[in-house]
Design an enzyme around this catalytic site. Structure first.
Site, short mmCIF file in Angstrom:
data_model
loop_
_atom_site.label_atom_id
_atom_site.label_comp_id
_atom_site.label_asym_id
_atom_site.label_seq_id
_atom_site.Cartn_x
_atom_site.Cartn_y
_atom_site.Cartn_z
N ALA A 290 26.54 97.51 27.63
CA ALA A 290 26.33 96.08 27.37
C ALA A 290 26.96 95.69 26.04
CB ALA A 290 24.84 95.76 27.37
N ARG B 221 25.86 94.26 23.49
CA ARG B 221 25.08 94.46 22.26
C ARG B 221 25.22 95.88 21.72
NH1 ARG B 221 21.69 94.00 26.59
NH2 ARG B 221 20.34 95.78 27.10
N TYR B 222 25.78 96.80 22.52
CA TYR B 222 25.90 98.19 22.09
C TYR B 222 27.31 98.54 21.61
CZ TYR B 222 21.48 98.65 24.62
OH TYR B 222 20.20 98.50 25.06
N THR B 223 28.29 97.72 21.88
CA THR B 223 29.67 98.06 21.56
C THR B 223 30.21 97.19 20.44
OG1 THR B 223 30.52 96.54 23.25
CG2 THR B 223 30.09 98.80 23.93
#
Length: 752
Positions: free
Chosen positions: A140, A142-144
Site C-alpha cells: 500500500a 502508506r508503506y512505500t
C-alpha cells in the site's frame, strides 16, 4: 355536532424539491434517434478516452503519467529525499481527480523495482511488486517511498523557460504542462500500452543508446537505415528476440508487426534442472507455470518431475527438474512451442500527433519528435533572447546615467517629491520609464568605478550573447546541432547495454513438433452408446476378456488406430469436440473407460452422439436428417490451425438428425426408411451422387423422397449387406423414393 371531515393533502412525491416545483416531461418516454444519442453521448466519451486518457503523445506520456511526474517535480523530488508514496498520491489529485488507487497504480508501474519500464522514472523504495509476476502484489502507498530518478532531469529541462504550453487544471486553481520538453524520444524508450474506444496502442521499447544514435543519424539524413542503427526492440525483462527482417521492417516503417520473444534459460547439469531467468514481456511466471502444469496433466509433457518458482531478491528464476536421461534442449523446444515461454509482442504504434491519433512507424515517430523538440529549443532560445534583451535595455539606461553621475544625483536631490524622481530622470537623460525605475533603485554604495566597469563589460557580453541567440533562431541547422548534442549527452550519461539478445539464425522448430513428440503406438479405441471411451493396446486387448459396460450400454464404434490419432466427438448441441487419443489414458477391457462428456468438459445436458477417428482429415462426414435430407461435409472443414478443442455449428440443428457417418472415400450407402405406406424401403446410392458442401451447418440436399409419415431410420455402408437382388434398390439420381424392402431382405434389415 359532528366535526367536518377535512381532506388530507397528499404529500409531494419529492418533498426535497418543494411543493410548487414541477419537473417538465417527468415520467414520459422521449423517443430520440440513435444517431443523436451517439453524437451527444457516445462520441464525446470516445474522444475523451482517446485524446485525454488512453493514447500517448509525442513526449511519450499519457496524461496520468505526465500529471504524476510534474507533481513530483513540483514537490522537489528530483533533487530532494524520498517521501511517502501516499503524500505523492494526495498531491497529484490536484491535477488528476480520478482517485488515489489509479494514481498509485500508475506510479508503481513507473518505479524501478517494478521492472515494467526500460528507462524507469521513479526511484522506488519498498515493495512495488514485479511486472513479471501476477501474484506478487505491491504494498500500500502508506508503506512505500519514492522520488524521481536522475533521468527525469531530461524530462523537465528548461520547463520554466516557456518551452511548452501550460493550461489550467480541472478546477482552475493551478496550471499544468500539456507536454513535457523531453530531451530524448521517451515515446520509444519504454513500453506503452493503451486501450481506447475503437483503437489501441502498443509501443515496444528500444535501447536508449541505439535510440539516441538513430535519432542523431535521422537528423543528418531522414533516409538513414534504421535497421542498422536499432535492429530490434530491447525489453526490460530481457529474453531473446527471434529476428524477422520483414516484420522488423514493418515496425520501423509502418508501426505494425509482430516480434517473437522467447525466454532465456540455462541447464544445471549437476542438479539436472533447467533455470529460466528471463521471460517475454507479454507473460508472467504464474501463466507459464499454469500452462506447463496443464500439459503435464494431459500427458503431453512427461519429462518433468517437479517445477518451482525460486524468484528472490536476485531476480526471476523458474526451476524445472528433469527426469533422469531427458534431453533439456528437446524439452525446451517443445515448451517454446506450447507455452508462453515464447510469445509475440504485437506492435501498434498509435500516437497522438496534434490531438489526432495516427499509426506511425519508428521513422515517422522520430521525425515528429525532432519537430517537437526543435520547437521546444526554439521557444527556449527565444525566451533566453528576450531575457537578455531586457537586461541589455536596463544596462543601456544605467550606462547613460553612469556617464554623468553628478547630474543624476543633482536631479534626485532637487526633486521635491519621490513620485517625480523617475519622470525627472527620464527627462534629464532621455531614457524610458523602465530604465529610470531600474536606475532609481540602485544603492548608493554601487556608485563606484568598479561597479561601472563591471556593468560596461556585461553590456558587451550581452550583445555577443544576443547576437548568438538571434543566429540560432535564424539557422535551423544550429537548432538541430543543439538537439544532437543533448542526445549524445543523454546516451553517454544514462545509456546501458542491451538486455535482450537478438537471434538472427532462427532455431529449427521441426524438432519441436508436438505431434512428433507424442508417443506413437498401436491402439484400439471403443466408443459406447452411453458416451464412454476406451483406448486399449493390442497386448492388453489380447489378454482381456469381455468388455465391461454399463447395463443397457453397447459398443457402437471400434477402430484400430495409433496413439497420435485425432478424435472428433459430435454432440447433441450440434458441436464437435476435438481431442487426441494420447490425451486418454491406456486402459483395459475390464473398466468402464472415460466418460467423454466429463473428460472434455462439455456443456450441461450435452452428450456425444458420434465419434470418428482420423490422422489426416481425409474423407467426408455425412449427416442424414429424418426429413430425407443429407449434408456431405469434407472432414477437412473441421481441421483448424489453432488446434481449437471445440467448434460450434458442426452440423445443422434445424431438423431432427437420423444418422451420422464418416467415410474415408466414396462408397455405396444403404439408406433405410420406415413409417410410410407400404412398409419400410431401402435405397442403395453411391456417395459420389451427393454433392459436398463447404458450410458445416448447411441444411443439405433432398436425398430421399419420403411417403407420408415416413422418415429415414438407419444408414450404413452397403458393403456386407446380403440382398437377393441389390439392383432393385440402386438409384442413379437424387432424390429417390427407393424400393419396398422384400420379405427375404427384411431379416437382414431387422438385424442391423
Amino acid at each position: 355536532m359532528a366535526k367536518k371531515a377535512t381532506k388530507k393533502k397528499a404529500a409531494p412525491a419529492r418533498p426535497q424539491l418543494g411543493d410548487n416545483v414541477e419537473i417538465l416531461s417527468a415520467g414520459e418516454v422521449i423517443e430520440s434517434p440513435i444517431t443523436d444519442t451517439l453524437e451527444t453521448n457516445y462520441m464525446p466519451y470516445a474522444m475523451s478516452v482517446i485524446v485525454s486518457r488512453a493514447l500517448p503523445e509525442i513526449d511519450g506520456f499519457k496524461p496520468a503519467h505526465r500529471k504524476l511526474l510534474y507533481t513530483m517535480y513540483g514537490m522537489g523530488l528530483l533533487k530532494g529525499a524520498r517521501t511517502k508514496s501516499a503524500n505523492i498520491v494526495g498531491s497529484t489529485m490536484h491535477l488528476n481527480p480520478h482517485g488515489d488507487a489509479a494514481i498509485y497504480d500508475t506510479m508503481v508501474r513507473m518505479g524501478r523495482s517494478n521492472e515494467s519500464l526500460l528507462v524507469p522514472f521513479v526511484d522506488s523504495k519498498g515493495n512495488f511488486g514485479k511486472a513479471y509476476s501476477r501474484d506478487m502484489a505491491y504494498a500500500a502507498a502508506r508503506y512505500t517511498e519514492a522520488k524521481l530518478e536522475p533521468v527525469c532531469e531530461e524530462l523537465f529541462r528548461d520547463i520554466d523557460k516557456d518551452t511548452v504550453d501550460f493550461v489550467p487544471n480541472y478546477d482552475g486553481t493551478t496550471t499544468e504542462p500539456t507536454m513535457l520538453p523531453v530531451t530524448f524520444p521517451t515515446i520509444l524508450a519504454n513500453n506503452t500500452l493503451g486501450i481506447a474506444v475503437g483503437m489501441a496502442s502498443n509501443i515496444c521499447s528500444f535501447n536508449l543508446v541505439e535510440l539516441c544514435n538513430a535519432t542523431i543519424a535521422l537528423m543528418k539524413d531522414d533516409q538513414a537505415d534504421l535497421a542498422q542503427l536499432m535492429p530490434a526492440p530491447d525489453f526490460v525483462g530481457g529474453g531473446s528476440i527471434l529476428y524477422d527482417a520483414a516484420e522488423m521492417q514493418n515496425v520501423l516503417e509502418k508501426g505494425r508487426g509482430s516480434i517473437r520473444v522467447r525466454a532465456q534459460w540455462a541447464y544445471d547439469k549437476e542438479n539436472n534442472c533447467i533455470d529460466i531467468t528471463r521471460i517475454p514481456p507479454t507473460t508472467t511466471v504464474e501463466a507459464i507455470m499454469d500452462k506447463i502444469t496443464e500439459l503435464v496433466k494431459l500427458g503431453k509433457i512427461r519429462e518433468i518431475s517437479d517445477m518451482r518458482d525460486e524468484t528472490d531478491l536476485n531476480g526471476l528464476k523458474l526451476t524445472i527438474d528433469l527426469k533422469r536421461g531427458q534431453d533439456p534442449d528437446k524439452l525446451m523446444a517443445r515448451l517454446f512451442k506450447a507455452t508462453p515461454l515464447e510469445d509475440s509482442f504485437a506492435c501498434n504504434f498509435n500516437v497522438l500527433i496534434g490531438g489526432q491519433p495516427r499509426v506511425l512507424g519508428v521513422r515517422q515517430i522520430l521525425l515528429e519528435w525532432i519537430a517537437f523538440r526543435s520547437e521546444c529549443v526554439r521557444r527556449r532560445t527565444y525566451y533566453d533572447l528576450q531575457g537578455k534583451q531586457k537586461r541589455l535595455h536596463l544596462l543601456r539606461g544605467l550606462e547613460a546615467i553612469l556617464l554623468d553621475i553628478d547630474k543624476a544625483i543633482e536631479i534626485v536631490r532637487n526633486t521635491a517629491e519621490e513620485s517625480e524622481v523617475v519622470p525627472n530622470l527620464m527627462i534629464g537623460f532621455g531614457i524610458d520609464e523602465v530604465q529610470a525605475e531600474y536606475v532609481a533603485e540602485i544603492k548608493l554604495r554601487h556608485l563606484n568605478r568598479e561597479y561601472i566597469l563591471k556593468r560596461t563589460e556585461e553590456i558587451e557580453e550581452l550583445e555577443k550573447a544576443i547576437a548568438d541567440l538571434e543566429d540560432v533562431l535564424k539557422r535551423p541547422a544550429r537548432i538541430r546541432k543543439i538537439i544532437m548534442n543533448e542526445l549524445g549527452d543523454v546516451a553517454k550519461k544514462y545509456g546501458s547495454p542491451r538486455k535482450t539478445e537478438i537471434l538472427y539464425d532462427l532455431p529449427d522448430d521441426s524438432a519441436a513438433d508436438e505431434q512428433n513428440e507424442i508417443p506413437d503406438y498401436p491402439v484400439t479405441v471403443f466408443f459406447t452408446r452411453e458416451g464412454y471411451f476406451k483406448k486399449i493396446t493390442p497386448q492388453s486387448l489380447r489378454m482381456s476378456g469381455e468388455q465391461k459396460l454399463k447395463d443397457g450400454d453397447e459398443v457402437v464404434y471400434t477402430k484400430e488406430t495409433t496413439n497420435s490419432a485425432e478424435l472428433l466427438f459430435f454432440t447433441n448441441h450440434a458441436q464437435v469436440y476435438k481431442s487426441r487419443a494420447s490425451e486418454f489414458a491406456d486402459t483395459k477391457a475390464s473398466v468402464l473407460g472415460d466418460y467423454v462428456a466429463s473428460k472434455l468438459e462439455m456443456e450441461e445436458g450435452e452428450v456425444p452422439l458420434f465419434m470418428t477417428v482420423t490422422v489426416d482429415y481425409r474423407g467426408y462426414m455425412l449427416f442424414f436428417y429424418q426429413n430425407g435430407k443429407c449434408a456431405k461435409i469434407p472432414l477437412a472443414s473441421y481441421m483448424t490451425k489453432q488446434n481449437r478443442r471445440k467448434l460450434l455449428k458442426a452440423y445443422s440443428d434445424k431438423e431432427k438428425l437420423a444418422a451420422m457417418l464418416h467415410i474415408e472415400e466414396e462408397t455405396e450407402l444403404a439408406v433405410f426408411t420406415s413409417g410410410g405406406t407400404g412398409g419400410p424401403r431401402l435405397i442403395l446410392v453411391g456417395s459420389a451422387l451427393i454433392p459436398e458442401k463447404a458450410t458445416r451447418d448447411t441444411a443439405g440436399i433432398n436425398m430421399v423422397t419420403l411417403k407420408k409419415n415416413a422418415r429415414i431410420a438407419k444408414v450404413r455402408p452397403a458393403a456386407g449387406l446380403e440382398l437377393k437382388d441389390p439392383h432393385r434398390y440402386r438409384v442413379r439420381t437424387l432424390p429417390a423414393a427407393g424400393a419396398l424392402l422384400r420379405q427375404e431382405d427384411t431379416t437382414e434389415q431387422m438385424s442391423l
